[in-house]
Design an enzyme around this catalytic site. Sequence first.
Site, PDB file in Angstrom:
ATOM      1  CE  LYS A  87      41.304 -76.452 -17.809  1.00 16.99           C
ATOM      2  NZ  LYS A  87      42.084 -76.057 -16.624  1.00 16.99           N
TER       3      LYS A  87
HETATM    4  C1  E4P Z   1      45.302 -75.311 -17.324  1.00 21.36           C
HETATM    5  O1  E4P Z   1      44.193 -74.886 -17.487  1.00 21.36           O
HETATM    6  C2  E4P Z   1      45.747 -76.068 -16.141  1.00 21.36           C
HETATM    7  O2  E4P Z   1      44.914 -75.712 -15.046  1.00 21.36           O
HETATM    8  C3  E4P Z   1      47.142 -75.763 -15.682  1.00 21.36           C
HETATM    9  O3  E4P Z   1      47.748 -74.760 -16.466  1.00 21.36           O
HETATM   10  C4  E4P Z   1      47.973 -76.952 -15.403  1.00 21.36           C
HETATM   11  O4  E4P Z   1      49.246 -76.524 -14.970  1.00 21.36           O
HETATM   12  P1  E4P Z   1      50.272 -77.462 -14.197  1.00 21.36           P
HETATM   13  O5  E4P Z   1      50.962 -78.317 -15.196  1.00 21.36           O
HETATM   14  O6  E4P Z   1      51.220 -76.490 -13.549  1.00 21.36           O
HETATM   15  O7  E4P Z   1      49.486 -78.261 -13.208  1.00 21.36           O
END
Ligand code: E4P
Length: 218
Positions: A87
Amino acid sequence: MKFFVDTANLEQIAEAKDLGILDGVTTNPSLMAKEGISGTDAQLAHYKAICDLVDGDVSAEVISTDFEGMVKEGIALSEIAPNIVVKVPMIKDGVKAISHFTSQGIKTNCTLVFSAGQAILAAKAGATYVSPFIGRIDDISWDGMNLIEEIAEIYAMQGFETEILAASIRSPKHIVSSARSGADVVTCPLSSILGLLKHPLTDIGLAKFLADHNKANS
Ligand code: E4P
């Protein structure tokens, strides 16, 4: 549409897997910190534990923000297991790192995407997944779902193969809207997945069926 669970919590991942509908996992540095995991060795071991639990793709995020650092981290992450997806944040060196990983056959998830322009760049770099954060867009009173629709339209029109991974999901309604808007994947907290189960008429209907059965069989 694929279902990923957005957590680094092993119990929640196991519970989602047990439902028989889990296609993968996404994590991020905040979610890893929430589990109290610190230090490179502990992080790598935790990603390995997740990969051992889940057959599908598991996103593990790099911390570096420079190209060389991201490549070094990404290679170490990709060596944990074949289902690791590196990522990478949507920044200039991130785009360059995604292109590099693509050329090496390493899967990537371009994260922190908040505009169609960023999604186009991620696809051009060959990202396996692009992660528009719909909840965080809604948080500032914009329309997260509109972004999913926009990216889906552009990717279909241009023939981009990058999968749209709707992220920052906050509710069961977000999951349904993502499905309608053309997302290929949703990554959600377990609570949002379980929320899809609920309907008062299901509970009322089941209670009636069981009561009628018991009456007839008493
Ligand atoms: C995506 O891969 C992120 O880990 C995640 O969806 C972020 O979500 P949040 O805005 O609830 O922290």
